[in-house]
Design an enzyme around this catalytic site. Sequence first.
Site, PDB file in Angstrom:
ATOM      1  N   HIS A   1      93.975 114.032  68.607  1.00  0.00           N
ATOM      2  CA  HIS A   1      95.097 113.342  69.242  1.00  0.00           C
ATOM      3  C   HIS A   1      95.164 113.640  70.734  1.00  0.00           C
ATOM      4  O   HIS A   1      95.556 112.782  71.533  1.00  0.00           O
ATOM      5  CB  HIS A   1      96.418 113.804  68.607  1.00  0.00           C
ATOM      6  CG  HIS A   1      96.821 113.022  67.404  1.00  0.00           C
ATOM      7  ND1 HIS A   1      97.284 111.737  67.468  1.00  0.00           N
ATOM      8  CD2 HIS A   1      96.856 113.362  66.100  1.00  0.00           C
ATOM      9  CE1 HIS A   1      97.585 111.309  66.259  1.00  0.00           C
ATOM     10  NE2 HIS A   1      97.332 112.269  65.404  1.00  0.00           N
TER      11      HIS A   1
ATOM     12  N   ASP B   1      81.655  97.038  62.514  1.00  0.00           N
ATOM     13  CA  ASP B   1      80.376  96.660  61.897  1.00  0.00           C
ATOM     14  C   ASP B   1      79.269  97.536  62.462  1.00  0.00           C
ATOM     15  O   ASP B   1      78.867  97.388  63.616  1.00  0.00           O
ATOM     16  CB  ASP B   1      80.099  95.185  62.174  1.00  0.00           C
ATOM     17  CG  ASP B   1      78.794  94.700  61.547  1.00  0.00           C
ATOM     18  OD1 ASP B   1      78.098  95.515  60.899  1.00  0.00           O
ATOM     19  OD2 ASP B   1      78.464  93.516  61.724  1.00  0.00           O
TER      20      ASP B   1
END
Length: 468
Positions: free
Chosen positions: A174, A414
């Site tokens: 984070h 992808d």
Amino acid sequence: MNVTQALNNQNSLLLSFFSPTMVTLKASYMVKPTKETPTGLMYLSEFDQLVAITHAPTVYFYQPSGELTLNSVIHTLKDSLSKALIIFYPLAGRLQWIARGRLQINCNSMGAQFFEAESEAKIDDFGDFCPSSKIRALIPSVDYDRPIHELPLLLVQVTKFSCGGFSLGLGISHILADGECAGHFISEWARIARGKKPENFPFLDRTILQLEDPLLKTSFDISDFNPPPLLIGHSNNTEERNKKTVVVMLKLSKEQINKLKNKANEYRNSETSTNRAFTRYESVTAHLWKCACKARQHESKQLTKIRIPVNFRSRLQPPLPKWYFGCAALPVATTTTSGDIVSKPLSYAAEKLREVIENVTDEYIRSCFVFLKNEPDLSKFRYFHIVGSSQGVFQGNPNISVTDWTRLPLYGADFGWGKEIYMVPGAIGFDGKAFILPGRDEDSSFLIPWRLQETHMDAFKKFFYDDI
């Protein structure tokens, strides 16, 4: 030394989330950049310093393919990751503490932790993909009691399922990256995996957010960082922290969202809301807040606070570079009584949200920086993302926290075998926490993973759908 001992020794910094009947760890690697990258210490802005010292967990699911083997998936991901870490080299480094409770990045190319696992489960076993212990087992988990300089900033886990499909579980620090940065990194990593050259290089110089201005008249509201209200009659939040919570995946169709938007705008005060209709996000978030207050059965005078992060990349003047790689989301909050939230029209809660969102101007961001720069220790402002944790600022009952992911590049990862069939956050950290995601089918729907105390959830779900 056998394989199990070697894995245990190598990964002693990781807590095991692997159920012996569901997920089995097969191998572990440290993936480093394939070329020499810049070394040394990297500045973290004051806005990076506010963020929880945890890893944002996400999971991508990929359908079975007869032509795809686990070995080929692992090889492709490891090889492309080592190349992606050349341009995103801070992710291969480690955090270290400096003075005044602050952190910096040691760009030392220690690498990202990569796990290979197998599961007896099938993709269909995950149902609606609601964040759960089953989902969490697909992402490496970190022992935050270890020294911070030992913890990888990027964790990757590939899990093969018995149906032939697999998941890609990620944990990204984070501190280093907000949602927009994480999406940028995953997009470029996937592009490299498909054999293409990187397209959008990250802007890594975070000193651009050193916004010192001794003459600036501050417009920053310190109440945004004040501890959230407690339940009436309570002197601390220990009892609320320890109550059992559950997570559900709420779903809103385009029609339901439009009904809420119309409802919020029905009594909108054009004089105080800049004459612009409330957005879908503002309307749905206001509805979440109202239903939570009703389900929790607060007293009418009970104070309740909502906390939301606002992306300020385009709000600064001049705006941050398009591919700025760092945390550029400023948490803001607003407080009112549950009685007002419940009894007044939905426009009231939406207006409260609108006020704090529009307050994040160039001047506000700069004055916030000055305030944070002068703070002796920023650790008191950090919150924690682990259920049941006693550390950090607690945001639960009577408060909520909602993060907007509707504009992030969440889908389409992808890596050479087609786009994911599903992507979800791997965990929802605490009572009253929600993410708002766009529907997977690009049909203008929303998915909302939401955590609430178990005793309140049934009532909440009834209000959430009945009150639309």
